[in-house]
Enzyme design. Sequence first.
Site, mmCIF file in Angstrom:
data_model
loop_
_atom_site.group_PDB
_atom_site.id
_atom_site.type_symbol
_atom_site.label_atom_id
_atom_site.label_comp_id
_atom_site.label_asym_id
_atom_site.label_seq_id
_atom_site.Cartn_x
_atom_site.Cartn_y
_atom_site.Cartn_z
ATOM 1 N N HIS A 197 0.827 -1.213 0.000
ATOM 2 C CA HIS A 197 0.000 0.000 0.000
ATOM 3 C C HIS A 197 0.858 1.257 0.000
ATOM 4 C CE1 HIS A 197 -3.817 2.260 1.027
ATOM 5 N NE2 HIS A 197 -4.146 1.448 0.044
ATOM 6 N N MET A 267 -11.730 1.833 15.985
ATOM 7 C CA MET A 267 -10.700 1.135 15.210
ATOM 8 C C MET A 267 -11.284 0.469 13.957
ATOM 9 S SD MET A 267 -7.914 1.778 16.493
ATOM 10 C CE MET A 267 -7.650 2.955 17.784
ATOM 11 N N PHE A 269 -11.801 2.233 11.245
ATOM 12 C CA PHE A 269 -12.467 3.295 10.464
ATOM 13 C C PHE A 269 -11.485 4.435 10.224
ATOM 14 C CE2 PHE A 269 -15.931 0.979 12.272
ATOM 15 C CZ PHE A 269 -16.917 1.008 11.290
ATOM 16 N N HIS A 271 -8.936 6.722 7.285
ATOM 17 C CA HIS A 271 -7.692 6.436 6.551
ATOM 18 C C HIS A 271 -7.019 7.754 6.198
ATOM 19 C CE1 HIS A 271 -4.938 4.719 3.591
ATOM 20 N NE2 HIS A 271 -5.193 3.558 4.183
ATOM 21 N N ARG A 280 -10.000 -1.550 -0.910
ATOM 22 C CA ARG A 280 -9.878 -2.996 -0.666
ATOM 23 C C ARG A 280 -11.050 -3.576 0.114
ATOM 24 N NH1 ARG A 280 -4.319 -1.687 2.257
ATOM 25 N NH2 ARG A 280 -5.773 -0.125 3.032
ATOM 26 N N ASP A 322 -8.761 -3.060 7.672
ATOM 27 C CA ASP A 322 -8.695 -3.790 8.940
ATOM 28 C C ASP A 322 -10.090 -4.137 9.471
ATOM 29 O OD1 ASP A 322 -5.924 -3.939 9.223
ATOM 30 O OD2 ASP A 322 -5.811 -1.887 9.978
ATOM 31 N N ARG A 347 2.461 -8.176 4.294
ATOM 32 C CA ARG A 347 3.121 -6.925 3.923
ATOM 33 C C ARG A 347 4.628 -7.104 3.704
ATOM 34 N NH1 ARG A 347 1.126 -1.762 4.156
ATOM 35 N NH2 ARG A 347 -0.726 -2.850 3.348
ATOM 36 N N ARG A 366 15.865 12.434 5.309
ATOM 37 C CA ARG A 366 16.191 13.226 6.502
ATOM 38 C C ARG A 366 15.486 14.564 6.350
ATOM 39 N NH1 ARG A 366 16.885 17.216 9.976
ATOM 40 N NH2 ARG A 366 18.733 17.055 11.316
HETATM 41 C C1 LIG Z 1 -4.567 -0.975 6.986
HETATM 42 C C2 LIG Z 1 -4.390 0.284 7.800
HETATM 43 O O1 LIG Z 1 -3.381 0.423 8.446
HETATM 44 S S1 LIG Z 1 -5.584 1.446 7.720
HETATM 45 C C3 LIG Z 1 -5.512 2.378 9.241
HETATM 46 C C4 LIG Z 1 -5.909 1.540 10.428
HETATM 47 N N1 LIG Z 1 -6.080 2.357 11.627
HETATM 48 C C5 LIG Z 1 -7.282 2.510 12.233
HETATM 49 O O2 LIG Z 1 -8.279 1.940 11.852
HETATM 50 C C6 LIG Z 1 -7.268 3.377 13.470
HETATM 51 C C7 LIG Z 1 -8.494 4.323 13.523
HETATM 52 N N2 LIG Z 1 -8.346 5.373 12.549
HETATM 53 C C8 LIG Z 1 -7.599 6.503 12.809
HETATM 54 O O3 LIG Z 1 -7.034 6.674 13.908
HETATM 55 C C9 LIG Z 1 -7.433 7.515 11.696
HETATM 56 O O4 LIG Z 1 -8.520 7.486 10.820
HETATM 57 C C10 LIG Z 1 -6.113 7.290 10.913
HETATM 58 C C11 LIG Z 1 -4.912 7.347 11.873
HETATM 59 C C12 LIG Z 1 -6.117 5.942 10.218
HETATM 60 C C13 LIG Z 1 -5.982 8.390 9.854
HETATM 61 O O5 LIG Z 1 -5.845 9.531 10.519
HETATM 62 P P1 LIG Z 1 -5.563 10.992 9.904
HETATM 63 O O6 LIG Z 1 -5.510 10.999 8.450
HETATM 64 O O7 LIG Z 1 -4.394 11.516 10.627
HETATM 65 O O8 LIG Z 1 -6.848 11.731 10.296
HETATM 66 P P2 LIG Z 1 -7.219 12.260 11.724
HETATM 67 O O9 LIG Z 1 -6.882 11.288 12.797
HETATM 68 O O10 LIG Z 1 -6.622 13.638 11.853
HETATM 69 O O11 LIG Z 1 -8.785 12.352 11.565
HETATM 70 C C14 LIG Z 1 -9.503 13.479 11.101
HETATM 71 C C15 LIG Z 1 -10.735 13.639 11.993
HETATM 72 O O12 LIG Z 1 -11.520 12.449 11.905
HETATM 73 C C16 LIG Z 1 -11.603 11.820 13.174
HETATM 74 N N3 LIG Z 1 -11.404 10.370 12.998
HETATM 75 C C17 LIG Z 1 -10.621 9.778 12.075
HETATM 76 N N4 LIG Z 1 -10.696 8.455 12.228
HETATM 77 C C18 LIG Z 1 -11.514 8.228 13.248
HETATM 78 C C19 LIG Z 1 -11.976 7.056 13.874
HETATM 79 N N5 LIG Z 1 -11.569 5.864 13.474
HETATM 80 N N6 LIG Z 1 -12.828 7.168 14.915
HETATM 81 C C20 LIG Z 1 -13.235 8.383 15.335
HETATM 82 N N7 LIG Z 1 -12.835 9.523 14.788
HETATM 83 C C21 LIG Z 1 -11.979 9.442 13.753
HETATM 84 C C22 LIG Z 1 -10.457 12.389 14.003
HETATM 85 O O13 LIG Z 1 -10.710 12.339 15.381
HETATM 86 C C23 LIG Z 1 -10.381 13.789 13.465
HETATM 87 O O14 LIG Z 1 -11.387 14.559 14.059
HETATM 88 P P3 LIG Z 1 -11.106 16.073 14.519
HETATM 89 O O15 LIG Z 1 -10.752 16.801 13.245
HETATM 90 O O16 LIG Z 1 -12.392 16.499 15.133
HETATM 91 O O17 LIG Z 1 -9.959 16.001 15.477
HETATM 92 O O1 LIG Z 2 -1.794 3.293 3.657
HETATM 93 C C1 LIG Z 2 -1.914 3.462 4.879
HETATM 94 O O2 LIG Z 2 -1.665 4.538 5.476
HETATM 95 C C2 LIG Z 2 -2.374 2.363 5.759
HETATM 96 C C3 LIG Z 2 -2.900 1.202 4.975
HETATM 97 O O3 LIG Z 2 -4.020 1.195 4.526
HETATM 98 C C4 LIG Z 2 -1.990 0.103 4.685
HETATM 99 O O4 LIG Z 2 -0.814 0.163 5.057
HETATM 100 O O5 LIG Z 2 -2.437 -0.890 4.086
#
Ligand SMILES: CC(=O)SCCNC(=O)CCNC(=O)[C@H](O)C(C)(C)COP(=O)(O)OP(=O)(O)OC[C@H]1O[C@@H](n2cnc3c(N)ncnc32)[C@H](O)[C@@H]1OP(=O)(O)O
Ligand SMILES: O=C([O-])CC(=O)C(=O)O
Length: 379
Positions: A197, A267, A269, A271, A280, A322, A347, A366
């Site tokens: 990804h 968790m 939700f 991206h 996906r 996820d 991965r 850097r």
């Molecule tokens: C395959 C993967 O790795 S995909 C990622 C898996 N991770 C998760 O599912 C963890 C839950 N999700 C999250 O924490 C986030 O959506 C992330 C880290 C994946 C992306 O985050 P970012 O792009 O940095 O967005 P950010 O966290 O700033 O979210 C923007 C807004 O949406 C909210 N938000 C985003 N995701 C979520 C969530 N899952 N639940 C509740 N609120 C959320 C944030 O609180 C934020 O609100 P605010 O502006 O009022 O503070």
């Molecule tokens: O691209 C990202 O930030 C997280 C993700 O969905 C992955 O690694 O599959």
Amino acid sequence: MTSTPTEPRPAAGEHRVARGLAGVVVDTTAVSHVDPASNSLLYRGYPVQELARDCAVEEVAWLLWHGELPDPAELEGLAHLERSERFLSPLVEATVDALPRSAHPMDVLRTAVSVIGSEDAGRDSSAEADLARSVRLFAQLPTVVARDRRRRLGLGPVPPRDDLDHAANLLWMTFGEAPDPVVHDAFQVSMVLYAEHSFNASTFTARVVTSTLSDLYSSVVAAIGALKGPLHGGANEAVMETLAEIGSAAGTEEWLERALGERRKIMGFGHRVYKHGDSRVPTMREALDRLVEHTGRQDLLERYEALERGMTARTGILPNLDYPAGPAYHLMGFETETFTPLFAVSRIMGWTAHVLEQRADNALIRPLSEYVGPGERHR
Ligand SMILES: CC(=O)SCCNC(=O)CCNC(=O)[C@H](O)C(C)(C)COP(=O)(O)OP(=O)(O)OC[C@H]1O[C@@H](n2cnc3c(N)ncnc32)[C@H](O)[C@@H]1OP(=O)(O)O
Ligand SMILES: O=C([O-])CC(=O)C(=O)O
């Protein structure tokens, strides 16, 4: 070949701080293309949905490493090599067995890769040598994960079998029985979807380590550490914990209201790149549906759908990969703590493809930071 940065460096006071590197393009890549506008994900140009439908994991690994799908002879060569590399050395086996059973399986995996690296005395950092290391890790990570899972449950290890494909062998070593075709198919789909990804946090971590001209094993160890966190790969375990905590579809609304009121992240939700849905998810959801039908676990699907409905209605934030992968792994029979290692086992294909790409045309990674501490002062 080492490239020279062509962008002018910002003068003091002229920069913009990009926290979390959000929206920053740090390099080029030909490995995969994530396009949130068209909601598509291409591995070397091929839509991931088509690869998940038509390809074995070994074909996708070859594609990511070499840029083209393998012809039959190339595929047979890779399958032969991968099968011959599946056994762990006595030192890796002893290390896995000696670690505390309370250790998170990602910590065990990270430690095992360190030990595998320490036994590779070769200092050759050519693409050929790194490709051989990539195949070794691709072959051995499943053996580590399956061995660790079984020892945790007080069960003896099940050795790899060279008459099974990559996905089937992992299931065999995990459960000690021939995999059910529905489980095998769903697991293979998850592996293809999780394989790559672009510049996600763990892959970027691997590229940062490679950019210092460190070795491939060090890059993978660092990537495993980055993947473990719940904002990245650790979310697939957290999804299952959430669904368990919710208990029943009927309790979902109340649970969600409280959780959002406490400003908890839900968790599975959201991206960083996809803001209109993860490309996906539909393919993984179809695999989850097949597993639900196969196991009769409608209750889990009802909770899953209730939470998705509630999140979408209240926040508009959509599921990422996820979200369906967590319950799918549960229905395949894996314990929750094994979910993120399964992500890593997939991965490893993407991480190593990026290590090869970074090394082929390296620039030290850097970035700069804006200093906000005290001005110069003296005791
Ligand atoms: C395959 C993967 O790795 S995909 C990622 C898996 N991770 C998760 O599912 C963890 C839950 N999700 C999250 O924490 C986030 O959506 C992330 C880290 C994946 C992306 O985050 P970012 O792009 O940095 O967005 P950010 O966290 O700033 O979210 C923007 C807004 O949406 C909210 N938000 C985003 N995701 C979520 C969530 N899952 N639940 C509740 N609120 C959320 C944030 O609180 C934020 O609100 P605010 O502006 O009022 O503070
Ligand atoms: O691209 C990202 O930030 C997280 C993700 O969905 C992955 O690694 O599959």
